[in-house]
Design a protein around this motif. Structure first.
Motif, PDB file in Angstrom:
ATOM      1  N   UNK A   9       0.818  -1.219   0.000  1.00  0.00           N
ATOM      2  CA  UNK A   9       0.000   0.000   0.000  1.00  0.00           C
ATOM      3  C   UNK A   9       0.845   1.258   0.000  1.00  0.00           C
ATOM      4  N   UNK A  10       1.973   1.177   0.665  1.00  0.00           N
ATOM      5  CA  UNK A  10       2.756   2.402   0.842  1.00  0.00           C
ATOM      6  C   UNK A  10       4.245   2.078   0.773  1.00  0.00           C
ATOM      7  N   UNK A  11       4.975   2.843  -0.002  1.00  0.00           N
ATOM      8  CA  UNK A  11       6.416   2.636  -0.120  1.00  0.00           C
ATOM      9  C   UNK A  11       7.100   3.959   0.212  1.00  0.00           C
ATOM     10  N   UNK A  12       7.878   3.941   1.290  1.00  0.00           N
ATOM     11  CA  UNK A  12       8.552   5.172   1.716  1.00  0.00           C
ATOM     12  C   UNK A  12      10.022   5.116   1.301  1.00  0.00           C
ATOM     13  N   UNK A  13      10.468   6.148   0.636  1.00  0.00           N
ATOM     14  CA  UNK A  13      11.886   6.233   0.285  1.00  0.00           C
ATOM     15  C   UNK A  13      12.537   7.115   1.350  1.00  0.00           C
ATOM     16  N   UNK A  14      13.435   6.525   2.126  1.00  0.00           N
ATOM     17  CA  UNK A  14      14.066   7.271   3.222  1.00  0.00           C
ATOM     18  C   UNK A  14      15.395   7.834   2.781  1.00  0.00           C
ATOM     19  N   UNK A  15      15.539   9.131   2.926  1.00  0.00           N
ATOM     20  CA  UNK A  15      16.850   9.722   2.697  1.00  0.00           C
ATOM     21  C   UNK A  15      17.516   9.849   4.054  1.00  0.00           C
ATOM     22  N   UNK A  16      18.704   9.254   4.170  1.00  0.00           N
ATOM     23  CA  UNK A  16      19.369   9.259   5.478  1.00  0.00           C
ATOM     24  C   UNK A  16      20.341  10.415   5.619  1.00  0.00           C
ATOM     25  N   UNK A  17      20.449  11.203   4.558  1.00  0.00           N
ATOM     26  CA  UNK A  17      21.438  12.272   4.593  1.00  0.00           C
ATOM     27  C   UNK A  17      20.833  13.609   4.989  1.00  0.00           C
ATOM     28  N   UNK A  18      19.552  13.599   5.262  1.00  0.00           N
ATOM     29  CA  UNK A  18      18.897  14.836   5.682  1.00  0.00           C
ATOM     30  C   UNK A  18      18.858  15.895   4.604  1.00  0.00           C
ATOM     31  N   UNK A  19      18.839  15.440   3.354  1.00  0.00           N
ATOM     32  CA  UNK A  19      18.813  16.417   2.270  1.00  0.00           C
ATOM     33  C   UNK A  19      17.392  16.954   2.084  1.00  0.00           C
ATOM     34  N   UNK A  20      17.309  18.206   1.658  1.00  0.00           N
ATOM     35  CA  UNK A  20      15.992  18.808   1.440  1.00  0.00           C
ATOM     36  C   UNK A  20      15.279  18.055   0.327  1.00  0.00           C
ATOM     37  N   UNK A  21      13.989  17.804   0.520  1.00  0.00           N
ATOM     38  CA  UNK A  21      13.283  17.007  -0.485  1.00  0.00           C
ATOM     39  C   UNK A  21      13.290  17.623  -1.881  1.00  0.00           C
ATOM     40  N   UNK A  22      13.364  18.962  -1.972  1.00  0.00           N
ATOM     41  CA  UNK A  22      13.477  19.634  -3.273  1.00  0.00           C
ATOM     42  C   UNK A  22      12.463  19.119  -4.261  1.00  0.00           C
ATOM     43  N   UNK A  23      12.980  18.606  -5.371  1.00  0.00           N
ATOM     44  CA  UNK A  23      12.048  18.179  -6.417  1.00  0.00           C
ATOM     45  C   UNK A  23      11.786  16.676  -6.358  1.00  0.00           C
ATOM     46  N   UNK A  24      11.934  16.084  -5.175  1.00  0.00           N
ATOM     47  CA  UNK A  24      11.696  14.639  -5.060  1.00  0.00           C
ATOM     48  C   UNK A  24      10.277  14.280  -5.490  1.00  0.00           C
ATOM     49  N   UNK A  25       9.337  15.180  -5.192  1.00  0.00           N
ATOM     50  CA  UNK A  25       7.945  14.905  -5.544  1.00  0.00           C
ATOM     51  C   UNK A  25       7.774  14.718  -7.042  1.00  0.00           C
ATOM     52  N   UNK A  26       8.388  15.616  -7.787  1.00  0.00           N
ATOM     53  CA  UNK A  26       8.320  15.548  -9.250  1.00  0.00           C
ATOM     54  C   UNK A  26       9.033  14.287  -9.753  1.00  0.00           C
ATOM     55  N   UNK A  27      10.140  13.953  -9.088  1.00  0.00           N
ATOM     56  CA  UNK A  27      10.883  12.747  -9.477  1.00  0.00           C
ATOM     57  C   UNK A  27      10.048  11.495  -9.238  1.00  0.00           C
ATOM     58  N   UNK A  28       9.301  11.489  -8.144  1.00  0.00           N
ATOM     59  CA  UNK A  28       8.434  10.340  -7.849  1.00  0.00           C
ATOM     60  C   UNK A  28       7.328  10.246  -8.904  1.00  0.00           C
ATOM     61  N   UNK A  29       6.819  11.399  -9.312  1.00  0.00           N
ATOM     62  CA  UNK A  29       5.785  11.390 -10.350  1.00  0.00           C
ATOM     63  C   UNK A  29       6.336  10.762 -11.629  1.00  0.00           C
ATOM     64  N   UNK A  30       7.558  11.187 -11.976  1.00  0.00           N
ATOM     65  CA  UNK A  30       8.147  10.644 -13.205  1.00  0.00           C
ATOM     66  C   UNK A  30       8.421   9.143 -13.065  1.00  0.00           C
ATOM     67  N   UNK A  31       8.958   8.756 -11.912  1.00  0.00           N
ATOM     68  CA  UNK A  31       9.243   7.335 -11.680  1.00  0.00           C
ATOM     69  C   UNK A  31       7.974   6.503 -11.695  1.00  0.00           C
ATOM     70  N   UNK A  32       6.904   7.056 -11.134  1.00  0.00           N
ATOM     71  CA  UNK A  32       5.627   6.338 -11.101  1.00  0.00           C
ATOM     72  C   UNK A  32       5.081   6.173 -12.517  1.00  0.00           C
ATOM     73  N   UNK A  33       5.203   7.245 -13.295  1.00  0.00           N
ATOM     74  CA  UNK A  33       4.726   7.188 -14.685  1.00  0.00           C
ATOM     75  C   UNK A  33       5.461   6.091 -15.448  1.00  0.00           C
ATOM     76  N   UNK A  34       6.779   6.056 -15.313  1.00  0.00           N
ATOM     77  CA  UNK A  34       7.566   5.062 -16.055  1.00  0.00           C
ATOM     78  C   UNK A  34       7.307   3.656 -15.502  1.00  0.00           C
TER      79      UNK A  34
END
Ligand code: BES
Ligand code: ZN
Ligand code: ZN
Length: 495
Positions: free
Chosen positions: A151-176
């Protein structure tokens, strides 16, 4: 499945399973390993020293109720050698995490993305991997499914980086990822369900959702145009052939700008025709439309991701069967381009339908051609189930395609398209014949196609060995792979 990017401490994440990749060449005293060991009350060291777990690529160790974590389970995931890491490997690791979690009946999974890669790239490939790992080929099973979807897949960044454009990247990854699974679904469909007509219907429905204009040429249109090689293959079947043309809505033709045509072999079942195949493994020939599925998947993803270049898709869809109407060895037909072909073997049908499709694509303005096809058993003999064969006349385009392999994970190996191979397909009676001798069958098939591409820059990808995975992988179910969707999508998108 919902995919989210999170940057919180892994010990605090509440989920059914936390997947944590460990590297083969990472010493036990490495700070990250020590921290995980501490957080879990020493289990990491314990499973290491007992020999239960070695971080070899895709090996796993599942620990229930790890002390100190809010996750219900901890999955140690072998990530192989650090120096071999690339984006393709991160996709597969995320996929293996998703698949292991799914097989353990988990609903929510968190994946520790321990990577130095750009956040956008990482979020994108991990999303693709999660969707690919979550897919199953049991389309027609009525029992023992359900409740197994993540149901849910969480991508954890362990480096504390700002999410920035991760949302857009997830959209693209989901589309592909969804497009890859669409292609896999089509490859897995049996041929009594997926006929040329129902393939066209799928294109219409998927195209309408994604933003594609879909045009379908019928038998009558092909007769008028003179697509006699495509028609020659379709003759033996009661199922009418379709030539499906996919265009991205709103993408206007710019004069003088390149127009790429993606052409996919869409033989919904290949019995061989009168040159009939042996019964053993003939059922695999339901997937002889994997090239077509890759083109549809690619066009569906590109329609949503809006490439800057102009692209269209062409799919000749036919069924290759023997009957009283079927083409016979020795028949001669005139192609759309005007060249004549002697059909020596009706089982070499893919090149026949592609010949007319290539000529048609050029006639409607394509300036660059890429065809993708389950074309020859010879390619499987040469490269096995690991690499797809690639050949063509546009070296720059082939270099671009090959450069992306470390990201897409779809391996391409270039074969020589030397003119000396052409004489194998010289015919006595016609301009060309559709098969050569025993040797270099993947290349002589390519030489045949080249006759129809002529001077239009063209690349041919033979996916006969890689369209199906008979064994299954830790990151993907058995069955159709959707090979080509990532390669062709990536070509038109930067990053
Ligand atoms: N669809 C097959 C090729 C194929 C073989 C795809 C194995 C996937 C797995 C193609 O149409 C075919 O039958 N090719 C013949 C050509 C031969 C008659 C020159 C082949 O490779 O045997
Ligand atoms: Zn065939
Ligand atoms: Zn075939």
């Amino acid at each position: 499945m919902i995919i989210e990017f999170v940057h919180r401490k892994y010990a605090e994440i509440r989920c059914d399973l936390l997947a944590y990749p460990l590297f083969e060449d990472e010493p036990e005293g490495a700070p990250a390993v020590v921290a995980l060991d501490k957080a879990t009350g020493g289990v990491v060291r314990a499973v290491h020293s007992s020999g239960e777990f070695k971080p070899k690529l895709h090996s796993t160790c599942l620990i229930h109720g790890p002390r100190g974590l809010k996750a219900n389970r901890l999955l140690l995931l072998g990530a192989g050698k650090k120096q071999e890491l690339n984006l393709a490997r991160w996709r597969d690791l995320a996929g293996a995490a998703a698949r292991s979690a799914k097989l353990a009946a988990c609903k929510t999974v968190a994946f520790a993305a321990r990577s130095e890669a750009r956040l956008e790239d990482l979020a994108r490939v991990c999303s693709e991997g999660a969707l690919i790992g979550n897919y199953d080929s049991d389309l027609y099973k009525t029992r023992e499914k359900e409740s197994r979807e993540l149901e849910r897949f969480l991508i954890l960044d362990l480096k504390g980086r700002a999410p920035g454009s991760a949302q857009e990247a997830i959209r693209r990854g989901t589309t592909v990822g969804d497009a890859v699974n669409l292609a896999r679904n089509l490859g897995n469909e049996p041929a009594n369900v997926l006929t040329p007509a129902s393939f066209a219907e799928k294109c219409l429905s998927a195209g309408a959702k994604a933003g594609l204009d879909v045009e379908v040429l019928e038998r009558g249109d092909m007769e008028k145009l003179g697509m006699n090689t495509l028609l020659a293959v379709a003759r033996g079947s009661d199922e009418p052939p379709k030539l499906i043309i996919l265009r991205i809505k709103g993408q206007r033709r710019r004069k003088g700008a390149p127009l790429y045509a993606l052409l996919g072999k869409g033989v919904t079942f290949d019995s061989g025709g009168i040159s009939i195949k042996p019964a053993e493994k003939m059922e695999d020939m339901k997937a002889d439309m994997a090239g077509a599925a890759a083109v549809l998947g690619t066009m569906v993803s590109l329609a949503q991701l809006r490439p800057s270049q102009q692209v269209m898709g062409l799919i000749p869809a036919v069924e290759n069967l023997p009957s009283g109407k079927a083409s016979k060895p020795g028949d001669v037909v005139k192609t759309l381009l005007g060249k004549t072909v002697e059909i020596i073997n009706t089982d070499a049908e893919g090149r026949l339908i592609l010949a007319d499709t290539i000529a048609y694509a050029r006639s409607i303005g394509a300036t660059h051609l890429i065809d993708i096809a389950t074309l020859t058993g010879a390619c499987v003999v040469a490269l096995g189930m690991v690499y797809a064969g690639m050949m063509g006349t546009d070296q720059k385009l082939m270099d671009r395609l090959r450069k992306n392999c470390g990201t897409t994970g779809e391996k391409l190996w270039q074969l020589p398209l030397d003119d000396d191979y052409r004489k194998a397909i010289q015919s006595e009676i016609a301009d060309i014949k559709n098969v050569g001798n025993r040797w270099a069958g993947a290349i002589t098939a390519g030489k045949f196609l080249q006759e129809f591409a002529e001077d239009t820059p063209w690349v041919h990808i033979d996916i006969a060995g890689v369209d199906m995975d008979h064994d299954g992988r830790p990151f993907a179910a058995k069955g159709a792979t959707g090979f080509g969707v990532r390669t062709l999508t990536q070509l038109f998108l930067r990053g």
